[in-house]
Motif scaffolding. Structure first.
Motif, PDB file in Angstrom:
ATOM      1  N   SER A 128       6.543   1.661  -6.749  1.00 47.59           N
ATOM      2  CA  SER A 128       5.409   2.499  -7.150  1.00 47.59           C
ATOM      3  C   SER A 128       4.378   1.680  -7.925  1.00 47.59           C
ATOM      4  O   SER A 128       4.689   0.651  -8.529  1.00 47.59           O
ATOM      5  CB  SER A 128       5.900   3.656  -8.023  1.00 47.59           C
ATOM      6  OG  SER A 128       6.284   3.166  -9.293  1.00 47.59           O
ATOM      7  N   LEU A 129       3.144   2.168  -7.915  1.00 45.53           N
ATOM      8  CA  LEU A 129       2.089   1.527  -8.701  1.00 45.53           C
ATOM      9  C   LEU A 129       2.432   1.563 -10.186  1.00 45.53           C
ATOM     10  O   LEU A 129       2.118   0.630 -10.927  1.00 45.53           O
ATOM     11  CB  LEU A 129       0.749   2.228  -8.438  1.00 45.53           C
ATOM     12  CG  LEU A 129       0.118   1.935  -7.071  1.00 45.53           C
ATOM     13  CD1 LEU A 129      -1.043   2.883  -6.800  1.00 45.53           C
ATOM     14  CD2 LEU A 129      -0.353   0.482  -6.994  1.00 45.53           C
ATOM     15  N   GLU A 130       3.104   2.630 -10.615  1.00 47.24           N
ATOM     16  CA  GLU A 130       3.501   2.733 -12.021  1.00 47.24           C
ATOM     17  C   GLU A 130       4.439   1.573 -12.385  1.00 47.24           C
ATOM     18  O   GLU A 130       4.285   0.942 -13.437  1.00 47.24           O
ATOM     19  CB  GLU A 130       4.218   4.069 -12.311  1.00 47.24           C
ATOM     20  CG  GLU A 130       3.320   5.306 -12.234  1.00 47.24           C
ATOM     21  CD  GLU A 130       2.943   5.698 -10.799  1.00 47.24           C
ATOM     22  OE1 GLU A 130       3.652   5.295  -9.841  1.00 47.24           O
ATOM     23  OE2 GLU A 130       1.919   6.387 -10.628  1.00 47.24           O
ATOM     24  N   ARG A 168       2.485  -1.603 -12.521  1.00 44.68           N
ATOM     25  CA  ARG A 168       1.650  -1.678 -13.731  1.00 44.68           C
ATOM     26  C   ARG A 168       2.477  -2.065 -14.950  1.00 44.68           C
ATOM     27  O   ARG A 168       2.034  -2.845 -15.795  1.00 44.68           O
ATOM     28  CB  ARG A 168       0.930  -0.339 -13.938  1.00 44.68           C
ATOM     29  CG  ARG A 168      -0.197  -0.140 -12.943  1.00 44.68           C
ATOM     30  CD  ARG A 168      -0.713   1.290 -12.830  1.00 44.68           C
ATOM     31  NE  ARG A 168      -1.638   1.374 -11.690  1.00 44.68           N
ATOM     32  CZ  ARG A 168      -1.909   2.470 -10.998  1.00 44.68           C
ATOM     33  NH1 ARG A 168      -1.345   3.622 -11.322  1.00 44.68           N
ATOM     34  NH2 ARG A 168      -2.739   2.450  -9.976  1.00 44.68           N
ATOM     35  N   GLN A 199      -8.379   1.364 -16.656  1.00 49.07           N
ATOM     36  CA  GLN A 199      -6.994   0.871 -16.722  1.00 49.07           C
ATOM     37  C   GLN A 199      -6.910  -0.468 -17.433  1.00 49.07           C
ATOM     38  O   GLN A 199      -6.006  -0.711 -18.227  1.00 49.07           O
ATOM     39  CB  GLN A 199      -6.442   0.690 -15.305  1.00 49.07           C
ATOM     40  CG  GLN A 199      -6.033   1.937 -14.603  1.00 49.07           C
ATOM     41  CD  GLN A 199      -5.516   1.580 -13.207  1.00 49.07           C
ATOM     42  OE1 GLN A 199      -6.303   1.280 -12.333  1.00 49.07           O
ATOM     43  NE2 GLN A 199      -4.211   1.602 -13.030  1.00 49.07           N
ATOM     44  N   TRP A 243      -4.469   7.780  -3.174  1.00 51.22           N
ATOM     45  CA  TRP A 243      -3.132   7.383  -3.626  1.00 51.22           C
ATOM     46  C   TRP A 243      -3.132   6.402  -4.791  1.00 51.22           C
ATOM     47  O   TRP A 243      -2.217   6.405  -5.612  1.00 51.22           O
ATOM     48  CB  TRP A 243      -2.343   6.774  -2.455  1.00 51.22           C
ATOM     49  CG  TRP A 243      -2.796   5.403  -2.066  1.00 51.22           C
ATOM     50  CD1 TRP A 243      -3.867   5.081  -1.307  1.00 51.22           C
ATOM     51  CD2 TRP A 243      -2.189   4.158  -2.447  1.00 51.22           C
ATOM     52  NE1 TRP A 243      -3.974   3.723  -1.174  1.00 51.22           N
ATOM     53  CE2 TRP A 243      -2.959   3.130  -1.863  1.00 51.22           C
ATOM     54  CE3 TRP A 243      -1.061   3.816  -3.218  1.00 51.22           C
ATOM     55  CZ2 TRP A 243      -2.649   1.783  -2.024  1.00 51.22           C
ATOM     56  CZ3 TRP A 243      -0.758   2.471  -3.387  1.00 51.22           C
ATOM     57  CH2 TRP A 243      -1.541   1.471  -2.797  1.00 51.22           C
ATOM     58  N   PRO A 284      -4.720   6.321 -10.810  1.00 54.13           N
ATOM     59  CA  PRO A 284      -3.716   6.595 -11.858  1.00 54.13           C
ATOM     60  C   PRO A 284      -3.790   8.008 -12.425  1.00 54.13           C
ATOM     61  O   PRO A 284      -2.822   8.467 -13.022  1.00 54.13           O
ATOM     62  CB  PRO A 284      -4.023   5.543 -12.935  1.00 54.13           C
ATOM     63  CG  PRO A 284      -5.390   5.035 -12.632  1.00 54.13           C
ATOM     64  CD  PRO A 284      -5.636   5.234 -11.173  1.00 54.13           C
ATOM     65  N   LYS A 338       5.982  12.018  -2.847  1.00 60.77           N
ATOM     66  CA  LYS A 338       5.705  12.271  -4.258  1.00 60.77           C
ATOM     67  C   LYS A 338       4.389  13.030  -4.417  1.00 60.77           C
ATOM     68  O   LYS A 338       4.307  14.001  -5.185  1.00 60.77           O
ATOM     69  CB  LYS A 338       5.655  10.946  -5.030  1.00 60.77           C
ATOM     70  CG  LYS A 338       5.484  11.116  -6.519  1.00 60.77           C
ATOM     71  CD  LYS A 338       5.895   9.871  -7.310  1.00 60.77           C
ATOM     72  CE  LYS A 338       4.934   8.726  -7.113  1.00 60.77           C
ATOM     73  NZ  LYS A 338       5.261   7.570  -7.995  1.00 60.77           N
TER      74      LYS A 338
END
Lengths: 277, 277
Positions: free
Chosen positions: A115-117, A120, A162, B185, B188, B234
């Motif tokens: 995931s991007l999370e 990050r 971000q 997508w 954030p 998700k």
């Protein structure tokens, strides 16, 4: 709001990749002869060279080495790969120090298998792990938020908000942010985030080029300032209002321009810098 | 968080452009035979046809016509062009009514010769100008925020936050929003903006596909769900948590898949829908 016309080249920096067909020695000589005052060095341009000597060569040409591109690419599913990235970033810091620049630009990376999370988080962890090394070498790590079209493999940091969040959390004098008009021009909160970035002392670099209309390649079809739809002058006015006094770095990846005579291209860059930036 | 597996096809809708090599009559027959329950019609698929009869044909196949794609493209420097866009949007509304669908999707447009702020204002003005016509026809106008890589010519609305802002300002029961995983997508703030969209009654459509890694074309290289890096399941769980109970619309532009046998492709779509959505 518009920024004052750039009448001289005292803040003009060009990335070695912009004139990719030239080796770094030719680029340095040509930039210098044209009155360009800054150069940002991509690591591939140093291959097979003594870095210290190359740094001296750049100084001898009267060029300020603005930054080294690029560290980053922290995220990976396997810890061994993340460890390798840390080592590579330390090497980039050492190279920057040997070259005589005080900044390494970070293209932070993204791992499409997670995931991007998660990516990050790994980016923040990675930066925090190399800060001691950067501090020791006196090198600023500059987070460059990348356009959302690169969120799959190049960077999970896709907005200035971000990058601001991350730099503020990390809160180190050795971490800053690069504002690149190509990546950020579309963002409705750009002016306000540039303000915030400057206010918090994190505005370390400013990259310019243009968005070609139409754009035919996701990576290698950037235009010269004035050739596309990015309001470069307006964004520069925001960056200046936020207190930025550094170099304006021309970073263009262009299959089209790389196929042309680079001396002519350099003249076009200077014209676009003075007339459309 | 993950959404429940899709065990039947009761919420599956496919866009006519997804199986572009098929004309609408073939698509309707094949979708219906495969158990697909919804179809979204692109205007080009109706060329040279009696729209009412085509709508009846779709109903006779047991298909729910989820929406008509697409209206929009409001911004232009010249007023005559903007007026033309208004006329074209009214025609799209009439076509939708004749077809028997209650939704027109808006790709809002962008004019590279003017600022994004100006384009955004013209988009809002344009939508407000056609609301009476939409209201009269009982058609919902659905704003689709597009990926920032389309901010030059396709849409100045590039995040769900912007679409939410605009829909809330306009505040009409005949204006909603389409959430397309391809466009959003990377954001954030996506989960929180989907929540907001649902809470305010604006979540009207949900489009799915995947982001190919690597992506080799800015427009025509979308992947099937599961082939890329988008967390479709998700995001569906967020959309469902926000109260959405409509169709899940498969919208894929793919030079690669358009060159293959469309019956086989339809089987792959259904498999990807059930296994990776």
């Amino acid at each position: 709001m518009s920024a004052k016309r750039l009448t001289d080249l005292s803040q003009l920096c060009i990335h070695t990749i912009t004139t990719k067909p030239w080796n770094i020695e030719t680029a340095a000589k040509e930039f210098s002869a044209a009155g360009v005052k800054g150069i940002t060095v991509w690591r591939d341009a140093l291959e097979g060279r003594d870095v210290k000597k190359t740094g001296q060569l750049l100084r001898d040409e009267g060029l300020n080495t603005v930054s080294l591109c690029r560290g980053g690419f922290f995220p990976a599913k396997e810890k061994t790969k993340r460890d390798k990235a840390i080592d590579d970033n330390k090497r980039a810091i050492d190279t920057a120090a040997a070259l005589g620049t005080q900044m390494v630009v970070l293209v932070c990376g993204a791992e499409p298998l997670q995931s991007l999370e998660d990516s990050r988080k790994q980016i923040q962890d990675g930066i925090e792990m190399i800060i001691p090394h950067a501090t020791g070498a006196g090198i600023k790590l500059t987070i460059e938020p990348l356009h959302p079209m690169y969120a799959d493999t190049r960077s999970a940091i896709n907005t200035l908000a971000q990058a601001n969040d991350m730099a503020e959390k990390i809160n180190s004098p050795y971490v800053g942010i690069a504002v690149d008009v190509y990546h950020l021009w579309w963002d409705p909160s750009l002016e306000q985030e540039i303000k915030r970035c400057g206010k918090n002392g994190n505005l370390s670099a400013f990259h310019i080029c243009d968005w070609s209309v139409p754009t035919i390649d996701l990576l290698l079809d950037r235009g010269l300032m004035g050739e596309g739809c990015i309001p470069v002058n307006k964004i520069r006015s925001w960056v200046e209002a936020a207190g930025f006094t550094g170099f304006y770095e021309v970073e263009i990846f262009s299959n089209k321009y790389w196929q042309t005579d680079q001396s002519q291209f350099l003249k076009k860059i200077i014209k676009a810098y003075q007339e459309n930036s």
